[in-house]
Write a protein that holds these residues in place. Sequence first.
Motif, PDB file in Angstrom:
ATOM      1  N   PRO A 189       0.807  -1.227   0.000  1.00  0.00           N
ATOM      2  CA  PRO A 189       0.000   0.000   0.000  1.00  0.00           C
ATOM      3  C   PRO A 189       0.842   1.280   0.000  1.00  0.00           C
ATOM      4  N   VAL A 190       1.937   1.287   0.769  1.00  0.00           N
ATOM      5  CA  VAL A 190       2.787   2.476   0.791  1.00  0.00           C
ATOM      6  C   VAL A 190       3.492   2.658  -0.545  1.00  0.00           C
ATOM      7  N   ALA A 191       3.989   1.558  -1.125  1.00  0.00           N
ATOM      8  CA  ALA A 191       4.644   1.639  -2.430  1.00  0.00           C
ATOM      9  C   ALA A 191       3.698   2.194  -3.485  1.00  0.00           C
ATOM     10  N   ALA A 192       2.426   1.807  -3.421  1.00  0.00           N
ATOM     11  CA  ALA A 192       1.442   2.309  -4.384  1.00  0.00           C
ATOM     12  C   ALA A 192       1.269   3.823  -4.261  1.00  0.00           C
ATOM     13  N   GLU A 193       1.278   4.334  -3.027  1.00  0.00           N
ATOM     14  CA  GLU A 193       1.133   5.775  -2.837  1.00  0.00           C
ATOM     15  C   GLU A 193       2.378   6.526  -3.291  1.00  0.00           C
ATOM     16  N   VAL A 194       3.554   5.971  -3.057  1.00  0.00           N
ATOM     17  CA  VAL A 194       4.785   6.599  -3.536  1.00  0.00           C
ATOM     18  C   VAL A 194       4.811   6.602  -5.060  1.00  0.00           C
ATOM     19  N   ALA A 195       4.349   5.503  -5.663  1.00  0.00           N
ATOM     20  CA  ALA A 195       4.270   5.446  -7.126  1.00  0.00           C
ATOM     21  C   ALA A 195       3.307   6.495  -7.664  1.00  0.00           C
ATOM     22  N   ARG A 196       2.188   6.694  -6.972  1.00  0.00           N
ATOM     23  CA  ARG A 196       1.236   7.725  -7.396  1.00  0.00           C
ATOM     24  C   ARG A 196       1.872   9.103  -7.313  1.00  0.00           C
ATOM     25  N   LEU A 197       2.612   9.362  -6.239  1.00  0.00           N
ATOM     26  CA  LEU A 197       3.300  10.645  -6.101  1.00  0.00           C
ATOM     27  C   LEU A 197       4.319  10.836  -7.213  1.00  0.00           C
ATOM     28  N   ALA A 198       5.067   9.774  -7.531  1.00  0.00           N
ATOM     29  CA  ALA A 198       6.070   9.863  -8.594  1.00  0.00           C
ATOM     30  C   ALA A 198       5.416  10.167  -9.942  1.00  0.00           C
ATOM     31  N   ALA A 199       4.265   9.527 -10.201  1.00  0.00           N
ATOM     32  CA  ALA A 199       3.566   9.772 -11.467  1.00  0.00           C
ATOM     33  C   ALA A 199       3.061  11.205 -11.553  1.00  0.00           C
ATOM     34  N   GLU A 200       2.527  11.722 -10.435  1.00  0.00           N
ATOM     35  CA  GLU A 200       2.021  13.093 -10.433  1.00  0.00           C
ATOM     36  C   GLU A 200       3.150  14.119 -10.539  1.00  0.00           C
ATOM     37  N   SER A 201       4.328  13.768 -10.004  1.00  0.00           N
ATOM     38  CA  SER A 201       5.448  14.711  -9.981  1.00  0.00           C
ATOM     39  C   SER A 201       6.165  14.800 -11.318  1.00  0.00           C
ATOM     40  N   GLY A 202       6.100  13.736 -12.127  1.00  0.00           N
ATOM     41  CA  GLY A 202       6.854  13.722 -13.366  1.00  0.00           C
ATOM     42  C   GLY A 202       8.286  13.288 -13.132  1.00  0.00           C
ATOM     43  N   PRO A 203       9.105  13.340 -14.180  1.00  0.00           N
ATOM     44  CA  PRO A 203      10.498  12.885 -14.053  1.00  0.00           C
ATOM     45  C   PRO A 203      11.243  13.620 -12.941  1.00  0.00           C
ATOM     46  N   GLY A 204      11.926  12.860 -12.099  1.00  0.00           N
ATOM     47  CA  GLY A 204      12.709  13.465 -11.022  1.00  0.00           C
ATOM     48  C   GLY A 204      14.175  13.539 -11.391  1.00  0.00           C
ATOM     49  N   ARG A 205      14.944  14.106 -10.492  1.00  0.00           N
ATOM     50  CA  ARG A 205      16.396  14.174 -10.695  1.00  0.00           C
ATOM     51  C   ARG A 205      17.076  13.240  -9.698  1.00  0.00           C
ATOM     52  N   GLN A 206      18.320  12.965  -9.951  1.00  0.00           N
ATOM     53  CA  GLN A 206      19.080  12.126  -9.044  1.00  0.00           C
ATOM     54  C   GLN A 206      19.605  12.958  -7.878  1.00  0.00           C
ATOM     55  N   ALA A 207      19.491  12.404  -6.674  1.00  0.00           N
ATOM     56  CA  ALA A 207      19.965  13.079  -5.470  1.00  0.00           C
ATOM     57  C   ALA A 207      20.529  12.030  -4.522  1.00  0.00           C
ATOM     58  N   ARG A 208      21.091  12.499  -3.407  1.00  0.00           N
ATOM     59  CA  ARG A 208      21.670  11.577  -2.434  1.00  0.00           C
ATOM     60  C   ARG A 208      21.220  11.936  -1.026  1.00  0.00           C
ATOM     61  N   THR A 209      21.070  10.914  -0.204  1.00  0.00           N
ATOM     62  CA  THR A 209      20.739  11.124   1.200  1.00  0.00           C
ATOM     63  C   THR A 209      21.953  11.694   1.933  1.00  0.00           C
ATOM     64  N   ASP A 210      21.770  11.992   3.201  1.00  0.00           N
ATOM     65  CA  ASP A 210      22.884  12.500   3.996  1.00  0.00           C
ATOM     66  C   ASP A 210      24.008  11.484   4.131  1.00  0.00           C
ATOM     67  N   ASP A 211      23.684  10.189   3.918  1.00  0.00           N
ATOM     68  CA  ASP A 211      24.709   9.147   3.968  1.00  0.00           C
ATOM     69  C   ASP A 211      25.234   8.777   2.588  1.00  0.00           C
ATOM     70  N   GLY A 212      24.835   9.540   1.564  1.00  0.00           N
ATOM     71  CA  GLY A 212      25.381   9.335   0.233  1.00  0.00           C
ATOM     72  C   GLY A 212      24.675   8.321  -0.631  1.00  0.00           C
ATOM     73  N   GLU A 213      23.502   7.830  -0.190  1.00  0.00           N
ATOM     74  CA  GLU A 213      22.773   6.847  -0.990  1.00  0.00           C
ATOM     75  C   GLU A 213      21.917   7.548  -2.040  1.00  0.00           C
ATOM     76  N   ALA A 214      21.907   7.008  -3.250  1.00  0.00           N
ATOM     77  CA  ALA A 214      21.219   7.636  -4.375  1.00  0.00           C
ATOM     78  C   ALA A 214      19.724   7.349  -4.347  1.00  0.00           C
ATOM     79  N   TYR A 215      18.947   8.332  -4.795  1.00  0.00           N
ATOM     80  CA  TYR A 215      17.510   8.165  -4.966  1.00  0.00           C
ATOM     81  C   TYR A 215      17.020   9.134  -6.030  1.00  0.00           C
ATOM     82  N   THR A 216      15.799   8.917  -6.517  1.00  0.00           N
ATOM     83  CA  THR A 216      15.155   9.801  -7.489  1.00  0.00           C
ATOM     84  C   THR A 216      14.170  10.692  -6.765  1.00  0.00           C
ATOM     85  N   THR A 217      14.226  11.989  -7.011  1.00  0.00           N
ATOM     86  CA  THR A 217      13.382  12.930  -6.290  1.00  0.00           C
ATOM     87  C   THR A 217      11.937  12.898  -6.802  1.00  0.00           C
ATOM     88  N   THR A 218      11.032  13.322  -5.916  1.00  0.00           N
ATOM     89  CA  THR A 218       9.624  13.508  -6.270  1.00  0.00           C
ATOM     90  C   THR A 218       9.186  14.882  -5.780  1.00  0.00           C
TER      91      THR A 218
END
Length: 287
Positions: free
Chosen positions: A234-263
Amino acid sequence: MQYPVAVALAAPVAKLPRGPHWWYEPKYDGHRLIMWRDEDTTRCHSRSGRTTTSAWMDLAVVGQAGLPPGTVLDGEAVVWVDGRLDFSAAQARGHSASRRASGLAAQYPANYIVWDCLMAKNVDLRGHPYTERRAALLDVLADVPPPIQPTPATDDPEVALAWYEHLPAQGIEGVVAKRGSSTYRTARIWQKVRHSETVDAEVIGYVGPAGRPRRAAVLLPDGRRVLSRALTAPVAAEVARLAAESGPGRQARTDDGEAYTTTGSGLVVEVEAGTTRHATVAVMRVR
């Protein structure tokens, strides 16, 4: 009052507050639900303002038949399974698409536990004290049958403590304390004591495919950006919905240097408080 309405929240505290003018209610493990009974229709929305009428159509039908027009209620949609609140079932229903909603409603019929009346007879009650809103709530629901019902409330702290100690087996998370004189405001105006404490975090990104994110990047209250552990469906579905509404994100990193795609912003989740000291957090639910 404009739809959707911004809701009041509760701040976590270590122990139950005591003293004159405190009232107490059980805290349920379900899905926050605001119900609007208009002149012709009944609508529901979540804490975030997302319309969820189709997900809780069984409750909306009862509201349409039993509530007088000009009523707005605040409460929790819950699902009982084998005598215990089932949070996973409530989340599955709350985040279901229209095509799955009727099947889930048949499998997991819901109850609406109501704790506040924000409008009655088209009169905005948010500026009235809790005790007056409570009286209005009981009046509005006097002839409304289950599955819509008012939450129990008491001004006796010993009764509240008994709820806290003896109801966890039924899925009751804890107790919410409210001052009898308090108005309804968009802030953390109440206090909550829970057996398992959580904090709110904002989703700022994800790891994995946009349509099926595996982990979320979250912004914690102290400003740190960290990744979550593996997400529930259920949480993954909501994050996916947010990603779809946000459009293409950019690459970023957490405070510990781990990569993720922004929303974009706007999705708030509860994370387990005991995990926030680490580089990854456990996401409990979407708020």
